[in-house]
Design a protein around this motif. Sequence first.
Motif, mmCIF file in Angstrom:
data_model
loop_
_atom_site.group_PDB
_atom_site.id
_atom_site.type_symbol
_atom_site.label_atom_id
_atom_site.label_comp_id
_atom_site.label_asym_id
_atom_site.label_seq_id
_atom_site.Cartn_x
_atom_site.Cartn_y
_atom_site.Cartn_z
ATOM 1 N N ASP A 128 0.843 -1.199 0.000
ATOM 2 C CA ASP A 128 0.000 0.000 0.000
ATOM 3 C C ASP A 128 0.878 1.249 0.000
ATOM 4 O OD1 ASP A 128 0.886 -0.518 2.556
ATOM 5 O OD2 ASP A 128 -1.058 -0.261 3.537
ATOM 6 N N LEU A 129 0.681 2.078 -0.998
ATOM 7 C CA LEU A 129 1.489 3.279 -1.172
ATOM 8 C C LEU A 129 0.821 4.490 -0.522
ATOM 9 C CD1 LEU A 129 2.534 2.942 -4.924
ATOM 10 C CD2 LEU A 129 3.844 2.276 -2.908
ATOM 11 N N ARG A 130 1.629 5.478 -0.272
ATOM 12 C CA ARG A 130 1.143 6.749 0.259
ATOM 13 C C ARG A 130 0.641 7.621 -0.902
ATOM 14 N NH1 ARG A 130 3.808 9.236 4.855
ATOM 15 N NH2 ARG A 130 5.600 7.952 4.303
ATOM 16 N N GLY A 131 -0.532 8.247 -0.734
ATOM 17 C CA GLY A 131 -1.039 9.228 -1.683
ATOM 18 C C GLY A 131 -0.967 10.625 -1.099
ATOM 19 N N ASN A 132 -1.349 11.611 -1.877
ATOM 20 C CA ASN A 132 -1.268 12.982 -1.365
ATOM 21 C C ASN A 132 -2.205 13.207 -0.181
ATOM 22 O OD1 ASN A 132 -3.302 12.735 -3.493
ATOM 23 N ND2 ASN A 132 -3.650 14.921 -3.236
ATOM 24 N N HIS A 133 -3.364 12.527 -0.148
ATOM 25 C CA HIS A 133 -4.261 12.664 0.999
ATOM 26 C C HIS A 133 -3.631 12.067 2.261
ATOM 27 C CE1 HIS A 133 -8.266 13.961 -0.731
ATOM 28 N NE2 HIS A 133 -7.503 13.855 -1.803
ATOM 29 N N ASP A 134 -2.807 11.053 2.094
ATOM 30 C CA ASP A 134 -2.127 10.433 3.232
ATOM 31 C C ASP A 134 -0.964 11.283 3.730
ATOM 32 O OD1 ASP A 134 -3.830 8.225 2.729
ATOM 33 O OD2 ASP A 134 -2.419 7.527 1.196
ATOM 34 N N ASN A 135 -0.706 12.390 3.032
ATOM 35 C CA ASN A 135 0.427 13.246 3.352
ATOM 36 C C ASN A 135 -0.002 14.668 3.705
ATOM 37 O OD1 ASN A 135 3.269 13.492 3.568
ATOM 38 N ND2 ASN A 135 3.386 14.486 1.578
ATOM 39 N N PHE A 136 -1.305 14.923 3.752
ATOM 40 C CA PHE A 136 -1.786 16.262 4.100
ATOM 41 C C PHE A 136 -1.292 16.659 5.484
ATOM 42 C CE2 PHE A 136 -5.877 16.030 1.315
ATOM 43 C CZ PHE A 136 -5.173 16.519 0.232
ATOM 44 N N GLY A 137 -0.562 17.770 5.538
ATOM 45 C CA GLY A 137 -0.172 18.328 6.830
ATOM 46 C C GLY A 137 0.837 17.519 7.603
ATOM 47 N N VAL A 138 1.662 16.712 6.925
ATOM 48 C CA VAL A 138 2.690 15.904 7.595
ATOM 49 C C VAL A 138 4.032 16.614 7.431
ATOM 50 C CG1 VAL A 138 3.849 13.672 7.706
ATOM 51 C CG2 VAL A 138 1.407 13.791 7.136
ATOM 52 N N PRO A 139 4.566 17.246 8.473
ATOM 53 C CA PRO A 139 5.780 18.052 8.314
ATOM 54 C C PRO A 139 7.040 17.243 8.026
ATOM 55 C CG PRO A 139 5.128 17.954 10.622
ATOM 56 C CD PRO A 139 4.027 17.318 9.841
ATOM 57 N N THR A 185 5.292 11.372 -3.050
ATOM 58 C CA THR A 185 4.619 12.473 -2.360
ATOM 59 C C THR A 185 5.649 13.465 -1.826
ATOM 60 O OG1 THR A 185 4.598 11.149 -0.332
ATOM 61 C CG2 THR A 185 2.608 11.115 -1.692
ATOM 62 N N MET A 186 5.177 14.640 -1.444
ATOM 63 C CA MET A 186 6.063 15.689 -0.922
ATOM 64 C C MET A 186 6.839 15.213 0.303
ATOM 65 S SD MET A 186 3.730 19.112 -0.922
ATOM 66 C CE MET A 186 3.168 19.908 -2.415
ATOM 67 N N SER A 187 8.101 15.581 0.385
ATOM 68 C CA SER A 187 8.877 15.267 1.587
ATOM 69 C C SER A 187 8.375 16.082 2.771
ATOM 70 C CB SER A 187 10.363 15.550 1.349
ATOM 71 O OG SER A 187 10.555 16.899 0.960
ATOM 72 N N VAL A 188 7.856 17.276 2.496
ATOM 73 C CA VAL A 188 7.191 18.101 3.504
ATOM 74 C C VAL A 188 5.734 18.210 3.072
ATOM 75 C CG1 VAL A 188 7.096 20.342 4.640
ATOM 76 C CG2 VAL A 188 9.301 19.379 3.964
ATOM 77 N N GLY A 189 4.851 17.523 3.780
ATOM 78 C CA GLY A 189 3.471 17.411 3.336
ATOM 79 C C GLY A 189 2.641 18.631 3.702
ATOM 80 N N LEU A 190 2.301 19.428 2.718
ATOM 81 C CA LEU A 190 1.437 20.580 2.943
ATOM 82 C C LEU A 190 -0.014 20.134 3.074
ATOM 83 C CD1 LEU A 190 2.877 22.935 0.171
ATOM 84 C CD2 LEU A 190 3.459 22.959 2.597
ATOM 85 N N GLN A 573 -1.591 28.192 8.287
ATOM 86 C CA GLN A 573 -1.156 26.966 8.951
ATOM 87 C C GLN A 573 -1.097 25.853 7.911
ATOM 88 O OE1 GLN A 573 0.426 24.783 10.900
ATOM 89 N NE2 GLN A 573 -0.546 25.709 12.684
ATOM 90 N N VAL A 574 0.102 25.348 7.631
ATOM 91 C CA VAL A 574 0.263 24.368 6.550
ATOM 92 C C VAL A 574 0.359 22.934 7.055
ATOM 93 C CG1 VAL A 574 1.317 25.987 4.945
ATOM 94 C CG2 VAL A 574 2.774 24.728 6.537
ATOM 95 N N PHE A 575 0.547 22.743 8.370
ATOM 96 C CA PHE A 575 0.660 21.403 8.914
ATOM 97 C C PHE A 575 -0.571 21.067 9.757
ATOM 98 C CE2 PHE A 575 5.333 22.597 8.727
ATOM 99 C CZ PHE A 575 5.502 22.016 7.475
ATOM 100 N N THR A 576 -0.700 19.802 10.101
ATOM 101 C CA THR A 576 -1.877 19.355 10.847
ATOM 102 C C THR A 576 -1.969 20.042 12.198
ATOM 103 O OG1 THR A 576 -1.836 17.201 9.748
ATOM 104 C CG2 THR A 576 -3.016 17.333 11.839
#
Length: 734
Positions: A128-139, A185-190, A573-576
Amino acid sequence: MGILLLLLLCLIIPICYAQHQHQTSSFSSRRTVIDVKHGPDSVVWAVQLSDLHFSVHHPQRAIDFRNLVPPALSMINPSLVLITGDLTDGKSKDLLVMKQNEEEWVEYKNVMEDVVKRSGLDKNIFYDLRGNHDNFGVPVIGGSLDFYSKYSINGQLGRSGHVNSVTLTLQAGKQKYLFVGLDSTMSVGLRGPTNLFGHPTDQLLAEVDLELSQWDSQPLKPVSKISFGHFPLSFSASSQSGKTLKDIFLKHSLSAYVCGHLHSRFGKNLKRYHLSSHRFLSSQKFFQFNLNQNPSEGSKNCSFGAPPVQEFWEWEMGDWRKTRAMRILAIDRGHVSFADIDFKSGSKKTIILPTFPLDSRFMSTSSLHHEYECEHMLPSSYETVRALVFSVSPIVSVVAKIYDTRYGNLDIVVDAPMTNLEDESSRGDLYAVPWNYKAFQDPSADRFWLRIEATDIMGRTTMTELRPFSVNGLHDKVSWTWKEFFVMGCQWEALYYPILWVSLYFLLLILLIPRAFLFFSRKQITYKNVLAAKGFISGVGLVLQELCNVPIAWFGFLGYLFYLILFPWFTGQVFTDGEDKGYMTYMGWVVKSSDNKSNHDYIGSPDVMVVVLPHLIFVVLPAIFSSGALAAERVVHRGKFLSVSGKKKDDYSGLDQRSVRYDSQGNRRSKFHFGGHWIRLILLVLCLVICWKHFKNCRALMKAYEMNPFLHFPVYTLGIPLLLVYVIHKTKRN
């Protein structure tokens, strides 16, 4: 001297050995080899699921997954299960706040454990891979907000890298099928909405390249290569050095790249055939107008030392979120095919996947055509029509039907029963029927059509859709709809800055050119000029000229544009969680790093285009023209009045509004007043629509990034509405 050399060697050798051991262990941790037991000996198959979007606000998605997927996996018995991203939704009920929700991840973990248990499959074959929704707000990956690493199957099994590969082997390693999964996905999850694209780094591209080449040292043993990820290539950015995933995939001539992300609302033909182009100036950097690409005509090189055709298929699949879709992917002696299953109507009793001949619309490749023309193909792979049949009940008959459409009708030319090639101990049932494939060689890619029908012991009949085929490997052309072209045919990273600067230059020019014209020529376009010319250009010229005659509005729009170019648009605020905020410009976000010692500069590019371009094109541009149109309408109204009343120009401002409605005999001029009234009313409604659209966008951004519009983005929020209010006030009739 000799003693020094000996000491130096004693220091270097352990270090080199340790580095080698570390490199070997890192390869082994991300590389897996699975020896596929039992028959069929010529084919393997995998299942793909994508965009599950488990949500606390939509529990039915997880309920249906728990109920429908385990029986289907048990029936299909795949060698791999690929889940290509967006495992959880990470959205609020109103869809505006996008950040991680641990409750959704706990539900995902529990559902997947139940699916693995009830399907009877080994947990190790699930990826199971990570998608952009799985990376929302993950610094930071691996941090406290990275729930993917904690609850996903990959995370639980220690697959911590961004690239993992698994090789399926048949016939004691004589046939190899390499699957390479990647997380771009982004290394810094916006937070969303500015977290939309895949961002492969140079390191990730190097790792993908390395994994895809792991069996290249054994050229006599053919390897079919498939890569899987979340983002389509149209929504994947290039690395810092300018390289792309497409470059790597073409280098290795993949069989296919399978992905998700786009769902099914844009169309059913979200597929794309990539072929290497060696032209220096090629539009493919920005667009691909057709689903298929025709290879350039050249001399046929049938020597065995000829370089392979650099090509691959990209197949995006539908989502589980809305359509409850599942895909079965099969590789039969190098021929890759797939079938999409829709569980919206419930579970399936029988599933059929034709594995040969291939669908000429979505599966034919130039290399297959080349091999056929040069007679380099494996004849045994062409001598039968083959299909995989999965069923909960015993199958009593499978029939292959081939239709000829030469004369415009479906004329059946083959109606033959197929034989199960496997026994009860096999992994699945492969049916085949011999045929004279040379009789179906044709210059048309869609003359012959195939359908497979299966009947189970309960008397239920299942049939596949009709699909065209070409034994000589020709492509049947399929045209995208405009929505499919929009999401699959456009390279949005390459297009972002050209569209941005064209938009900005256009906005600046429509402000500056009329001003320069007035300054140097001192001639003005009048209402009479427009009537005489009867042209669209002169009308637009009048609109832009009259905006210049409202100096505060003109300077306001010019200053607003320079503000958008030179200054941050807003702060949010860009992170969770956390107190740190970042600010966004047209180039991306600037946020503090996790250690608070430095900044991440301009991340989220081109993702910010979803905010930047709509604002420029659908708010700023119509606001400028609406303001100019209001000013021009006042001039036109004044010109009309003076022409019919005989008044002097200076008398207009002192007239009572009632005098506009009557002529010298006291007769009402209803037609003139009615037309002028409604033109201005339409323009006012247009201004209201622009403000409504703008405030709607501001509300979405305010909730998405927890902002106060008056503190964190006052110029962005109030600039356009205040300018429109000023112009409306300035151009009102006395």
